[in-house]
Design a protein around this motif. Structure first.
Motif, mmCIF file in Angstrom:
data_model
loop_
_atom_site.group_PDB
_atom_site.id
_atom_site.type_symbol
_atom_site.label_atom_id
_atom_site.label_comp_id
_atom_site.label_asym_id
_atom_site.label_seq_id
_atom_site.Cartn_x
_atom_site.Cartn_y
_atom_site.Cartn_z
ATOM 1 N N LEU A 196 8.743 24.746 10.646
ATOM 2 C CA LEU A 196 9.774 24.391 9.668
ATOM 3 C C LEU A 196 9.497 23.038 9.036
ATOM 4 N N ALA A 197 8.837 22.160 9.761
ATOM 5 C CA ALA A 197 8.575 20.815 9.250
ATOM 6 C C ALA A 197 7.683 20.827 8.013
ATOM 7 N N GLU A 198 6.964 21.917 7.782
ATOM 8 C CA GLU A 198 6.074 21.979 6.623
ATOM 9 C C GLU A 198 6.782 22.415 5.351
ATOM 10 N N PHE A 199 8.027 22.868 5.466
ATOM 11 C CA PHE A 199 8.751 23.308 4.270
ATOM 12 C C PHE A 199 9.355 22.105 3.549
ATOM 13 N N GLN A 200 9.137 22.072 2.246
ATOM 14 C CA GLN A 200 9.557 20.918 1.472
ATOM 15 C C GLN A 200 11.064 20.704 1.520
ATOM 16 N N GLY A 201 11.818 21.804 1.493
ATOM 17 C CA GLY A 201 13.267 21.679 1.542
ATOM 18 C C GLY A 201 13.739 21.002 2.823
ATOM 19 N N VAL A 202 13.106 21.335 3.939
ATOM 20 C CA VAL A 202 13.450 20.716 5.216
ATOM 21 C C VAL A 202 13.081 19.235 5.198
ATOM 22 N N GLN A 203 11.922 18.928 4.639
ATOM 23 C CA GLN A 203 11.500 17.529 4.554
ATOM 24 C C GLN A 203 12.475 16.701 3.730
ATOM 25 N N PHE A 204 12.944 17.265 2.618
ATOM 26 C CA PHE A 204 13.913 16.559 1.779
ATOM 27 C C PHE A 204 15.212 16.297 2.547
ATOM 28 N N GLN A 205 15.677 17.321 3.276
ATOM 29 C CA GLN A 205 16.917 17.160 4.038
ATOM 30 C C GLN A 205 16.798 16.049 5.084
ATOM 31 N N LEU A 206 15.703 16.054 5.827
ATOM 32 C CA LEU A 206 15.532 15.046 6.861
ATOM 33 C C LEU A 206 15.353 13.649 6.265
ATOM 34 N N THR A 207 14.740 13.579 5.100
ATOM 35 C CA THR A 207 14.609 12.287 4.418
ATOM 36 C C THR A 207 15.979 11.755 4.018
ATOM 37 N N ASP A 208 16.819 12.628 3.491
ATOM 38 C CA ASP A 208 18.182 12.209 3.131
ATOM 39 C C ASP A 208 18.928 11.689 4.362
ATOM 40 N N ALA A 209 18.785 12.393 5.473
ATOM 41 C CA ALA A 209 19.469 11.969 6.694
ATOM 42 C C ALA A 209 18.944 10.627 7.184
ATOM 43 N N GLU A 210 17.644 10.427 7.092
ATOM 44 C CA GLU A 210 17.058 9.164 7.542
ATOM 45 C C GLU A 210 17.489 8.000 6.663
ATOM 46 N N VAL A 211 17.615 8.222 5.382
ATOM 47 C CA VAL A 211 18.106 7.167 4.488
ATOM 48 C C VAL A 211 19.518 6.745 4.890
ATOM 49 N N GLU A 212 20.365 7.716 5.211
ATOM 50 C CA GLU A 212 21.721 7.405 5.636
ATOM 51 C C GLU A 212 21.716 6.629 6.950
ATOM 52 N N ARG A 213 20.900 7.070 7.888
ATOM 53 C CA ARG A 213 20.843 6.383 9.186
ATOM 54 C C ARG A 213 20.355 4.956 9.036
ATOM 55 N N ARG A 214 19.331 4.740 8.238
ATOM 56 C CA ARG A 214 18.788 3.393 8.067
ATOM 57 C C ARG A 214 19.783 2.488 7.354
ATOM 58 N N GLY A 215 20.571 3.059 6.453
ATOM 59 C CA GLY A 215 21.596 2.264 5.791
ATOM 60 C C GLY A 215 22.627 1.752 6.787
ATOM 61 N N VAL A 216 23.044 2.623 7.711
ATOM 62 C CA VAL A 216 23.997 2.208 8.739
ATOM 63 C C VAL A 216 23.367 1.149 9.639
ATOM 64 N N ASP A 217 22.104 1.319 9.962
ATOM 65 C CA ASP A 217 21.390 0.353 10.797
ATOM 66 C C ASP A 217 21.452 -1.046 10.174
ATOM 67 N N LEU A 218 21.163 -1.146 8.890
ATOM 68 C CA LEU A 218 21.184 -2.440 8.210
ATOM 69 C C LEU A 218 22.593 -3.023 8.149
ATOM 70 N N LEU A 219 23.566 -2.190 7.814
ATOM 71 C CA LEU A 219 24.944 -2.676 7.742
ATOM 72 C C LEU A 219 25.463 -3.093 9.115
ATOM 73 N N ALA A 220 25.035 -2.410 10.161
ATOM 74 C CA ALA A 220 25.469 -2.762 11.515
ATOM 75 C C ALA A 220 24.954 -4.145 11.893
ATOM 76 N N ARG A 221 23.699 -4.432 11.538
ATOM 77 C CA ARG A 221 23.150 -5.750 11.840
ATOM 78 C C ARG A 221 23.808 -6.832 10.985
ATOM 79 N N TYR A 222 24.139 -6.485 9.743
ATOM 80 C CA TYR A 222 24.820 -7.439 8.871
ATOM 81 C C TYR A 222 26.222 -7.746 9.403
ATOM 82 N N ALA A 223 26.926 -6.726 9.889
ATOM 83 C CA ALA A 223 28.261 -6.940 10.444
ATOM 84 C C ALA A 223 28.204 -7.845 11.671
ATOM 85 N N LEU A 224 27.168 -7.700 12.498
ATOM 86 C CA LEU A 224 27.007 -8.598 13.645
ATOM 87 C C LEU A 224 26.827 -10.038 13.181
#
Length: 314
Positions: A196-224
């Motif tokens: 499944l990892a080779e399908f472009q649609g799956v790659q796009f979905q996981l990229t979107d999720a990672e962008v959201e996670r990294r955004g929270v990571d940065l905001l969490a450190r900023y809040a600290l």
């Protein structure tokens, strides 16, 4: 501005992940659900052995970062224990932890934990909480129970930023794990003769999720950092973090479930447990709509102060 966690804090977080893995890892939450009365002795001794309850996040910036890393590590394993609430405790020796409460039916995921709880509301009102007995099964409640609040004197506004921020670090740890599980699943699961990892649609979905996670990571450190420097905007920064974390959780868990398919909702998969036990963090003390309302009320038309704020107030 320094928003990177200190090396000692990062290492402490890694040690927490290792210790909880050795104590049972994914089985911890399953065992706690089977025997709710024993969940305190499952987790508390492990963290006490690493000096978790000796941290003073209100007094030492590095220990605040270590507390955040501890919450993230606990979230990674969906550890069935109110870690963030204990670490957010005030200096009042009469209480073991601090819970943010809101609404006509204040609740918290503290069922079966024999500790003394202080509370703080979004307006700074302080109180003490007694967990009420619940008829709901642990599977239905995820340890959430109603709280009987006894008002106390004083303004707890100074407690609010920390008590809002640390649970977001726990949720961030859950997002870390959800994405890790999703990536592992798509690498081994095949469709039409291809992973499944080779399908472009799956790659796009996981990229979107990672962008959201990294955004929270940065905001969490900023809040600290905002808490560490005693900024007057610390509560607004904590609310902004919570809003981002809740929105990201909706996206990350939706995508993780989509790539898992129907099996992601079965108890045979770790994702099912992780997703179910993320719900108390996402629903209490308030969800997305109420978080937006509180943030809007606090910042008005000024907007958030931060790296990209307008110093002229235009």
């Amino acid at each position: 501005m320094r928003i990177e966690l200190a090396d000692e804090a990062q290492e402490f977080g890694r040690e927490i992940v290792r210790a909880l893995r050795a104590a049972g890892g994914d089985e911890l939450v399953q065992r706690a659900e089977q025997e709710p009365a024993g969940r305190q002795r499952l987790i508390e001794p492990v963290l006490a052995g690493l000096g978790a309850w000796e941290l003073a996040p209100r007094r030492d910036p590095v220990e605040l970062e270590a507390a955040a890393a501890l919450c993230r590590g606990a979230g990674y394993w969906a550890a069935p224990y109110p870690v963030a609430e204990r670490l957010a405790r005030s200096d009042d020796a009469d209480y073991d932890g601090l819970i943010v409460v809101s609404g006509p039916e204040p609740s918290g995921a503290v069922a079966g934990v024999d500790l003394h709880w202080a509370t703080v509301a979004p307006d700074g009102a302080r109180g003490s909480a007694t967990p009420l007995a619940s008829e709901a099964s642990t599977r239905e409640s995820a340890f959430v129970t109603r709280l009987d609040i006894d008002p106390r004197d004083g303004d707890g506004g100074a407690d609010l930023a920390l008590a809002l921020t640390l649970p977001c670090w726990t949720l961030l740890g859950m997002l870390d794990r959800a994405l890790e599980l999703a990536r592992s699943h798509v690498q081994v699961r095949e469709q039409f003769g291809r992973p499944l990892a080779e399908f472009q649609g799956v790659q796009f979905q996981l990229t979107d999720a990672e962008v959201e996670r990294r955004g929270v990571d940065l905001l969490a450190r900023y809040a600290l950092w905002s808490i560490q420097t005693n900024r007057p905007e610390a509560v607004a920064d904590a609310l902004a973090l919570r809003l981002a974390a809740l929105e990201a959780a909706d996206i990350v868990f939706r995508i993780a479930h989509q790539v898992h398919g129907a099996v992601g909702f079965c108890d045979e998969t770790t994702l099912s447990w992780l997703s179910r036990y993320s719900l108390p963090l996402r629903r209490f003390p308030f969800g997305i709509a109420r978080t937006e309302e509180l943030l809007t009320d606090r910042i008005g038309r000024r907007g958030l102060a931060g790296l990209f704020s307008d110093p002229a107030g235009v």
